[in-house]
Design a protein around this motif. Structure first.
Motif, mmCIF file in Angstrom:
data_model
loop_
_atom_site.group_PDB
_atom_site.id
_atom_site.type_symbol
_atom_site.label_atom_id
_atom_site.label_comp_id
_atom_site.label_asym_id
_atom_site.label_seq_id
_atom_site.Cartn_x
_atom_site.Cartn_y
_atom_site.Cartn_z
ATOM 1 N N ALA A 70 0.820 -1.212 0.000
ATOM 2 C CA ALA A 70 0.000 0.000 0.000
ATOM 3 C C ALA A 70 0.854 1.262 0.000
ATOM 4 O O ALA A 70 0.526 2.231 -0.686
ATOM 5 C CB ALA A 70 -0.954 -0.009 1.193
ATOM 6 N N GLY A 105 -4.000 -8.470 1.590
ATOM 7 C CA GLY A 105 -4.235 -7.875 2.902
ATOM 8 C C GLY A 105 -5.596 -8.266 3.458
ATOM 9 O O GLY A 105 -6.331 -9.055 2.863
ATOM 10 N N VAL A 113 -10.943 -4.639 5.445
ATOM 11 C CA VAL A 113 -11.296 -3.891 6.658
ATOM 12 C C VAL A 113 -12.558 -3.054 6.499
ATOM 13 O O VAL A 113 -13.134 -2.624 7.505
ATOM 14 C CB VAL A 113 -10.121 -3.004 7.151
ATOM 15 N N THR A 114 -12.984 -2.800 5.261
ATOM 16 C CA THR A 114 -14.289 -2.172 5.024
ATOM 17 C C THR A 114 -14.924 -2.866 3.831
ATOM 18 O O THR A 114 -14.231 -3.418 2.965
ATOM 19 C CB THR A 114 -14.197 -0.659 4.714
ATOM 20 N N THR A 119 -11.912 -2.065 1.259
ATOM 21 C CA THR A 119 -10.561 -1.594 1.542
ATOM 22 C C THR A 119 -9.714 -2.765 2.005
ATOM 23 O O THR A 119 -10.150 -3.568 2.835
ATOM 24 C CB THR A 119 -10.589 -0.504 2.632
ATOM 25 N N ILE A 120 -8.508 -2.838 1.459
ATOM 26 C CA ILE A 120 -7.522 -3.856 1.839
ATOM 27 C C ILE A 120 -6.435 -3.175 2.667
ATOM 28 O O ILE A 120 -5.846 -2.182 2.234
ATOM 29 C CB ILE A 120 -6.883 -4.490 0.581
ATOM 30 N N ASP A 121 -6.163 -3.721 3.853
ATOM 31 C CA ASP A 121 -5.085 -3.228 4.721
ATOM 32 C C ASP A 121 -3.978 -4.273 4.728
ATOM 33 O O ASP A 121 -4.185 -5.400 5.185
ATOM 34 C CB ASP A 121 -5.620 -2.993 6.132
ATOM 35 N N ASP A 122 -2.809 -3.890 4.212
ATOM 36 C CA ASP A 122 -1.700 -4.851 4.158
ATOM 37 C C ASP A 122 -0.663 -4.616 5.252
ATOM 38 O O ASP A 122 0.383 -5.235 5.264
ATOM 39 C CB ASP A 122 -1.038 -4.835 2.779
ATOM 40 N N CYS A 177 -3.659 1.338 3.500
ATOM 41 C CA CYS A 177 -4.937 0.800 3.003
ATOM 42 C C CYS A 177 -5.129 1.178 1.537
ATOM 43 O O CYS A 177 -4.846 2.307 1.138
ATOM 44 C CB CYS A 177 -6.101 1.338 3.825
ATOM 45 N N SER A 194 -8.015 1.269 -1.504
ATOM 46 C CA SER A 194 -9.431 1.191 -1.885
ATOM 47 C C SER A 194 -9.555 0.336 -3.138
ATOM 48 O O SER A 194 -8.744 0.439 -4.062
ATOM 49 C CB SER A 194 -9.984 2.583 -2.174
ATOM 50 N N GLN A 207 -7.352 3.766 -6.699
ATOM 51 C CA GLN A 207 -8.042 2.546 -6.304
ATOM 52 C C GLN A 207 -7.690 1.441 -7.292
ATOM 53 O O GLN A 207 -7.128 1.706 -8.352
ATOM 54 C CB GLN A 207 -9.554 2.748 -6.260
#
Length: 173
Positions: free
Chosen positions: A13, A43, A46-47, A59-62, A66, A68, A123
């Motif tokens: 990210a 990741g 998270v949303t 949303t990907i958190d790695d 983050c 989108s 994104q």
């Protein structure tokens, strides 16, 4: 044409968020002098915001930031797909629906797609999603990204540092 242009480049990210748009081509972005159009990341979801029949935005958190992502679900009534074979469009729509049902909060997902700019924010317009069952896949993704960076540095720099990077990565100079 650049070798990485139509390749899904593995990005963390913090690198993805530093991409800069091309001034001449809206489908191109630059990072470290390389022109990119597609990305892959791994990741935790998270949303998640589902608009049935339209899209799922998530949303990907790695761990480094983050990203989108948007997965389009409107293939059956999109003018973009009207020129394509209807059976192909149904398969694409079914795959997108299956991907959307797999995307749940808290799952570890591998996402691939086109890099896009929507209202000034980067994104990934998703082409495929894999829910990873092995949590080590995120660490392996990080290692792949770091190895790619080290190989890039080994090519750019002409110093002892680049030789060290090449040895660490197993790259012949």
């Amino acid at each position: 044409m650049d070798a990485l242009y139509n390749t899904h480049v593995k990005l963390l990210a913090f690198d993805f968020l530093k991409l800069t748009p091309s001034p001449t081509d809206p489908s191109s972005f630059f990072r470290r002098g390389k022109r990119l159009s597609r990305a892959e990341t791994v990741g935790i979801v998270v949303t998640r915001d589902l608009k049935p029949g339209k899209f799922v935005k998530f949303t990907i958190d790695d761990g480094s930031g983050c990203i989108s992502c948007v997965l389009w679900l409107n293939q059956l009534n999109s003018s973009y797909f009207s020129r394509r074979n209807p059976s192909d469009v149904r398969l694409i729509a079914q795959a997108a629906t299956d991907f959307a049902s797999d995307l749940q909060l808290g799952v570890l997902a591998r996402v691939r797609g086109r890099i896009t700019d929507y209202r000034g924010a980067l994104q990934i317009s998703v082409s495929d999603v894999v829910v990873e069952r092995d949590p080590n896949m995120q660490i392996l993704h990080w290692l792949d990204c770091m190895r790619s960076l080290a190989m890039l540095l080994a090519r750019i720099l002409d110093s002892d540092c680049s030789a060290s990077c090449a040895r660490i990565c197993g790259v012949e100079r």
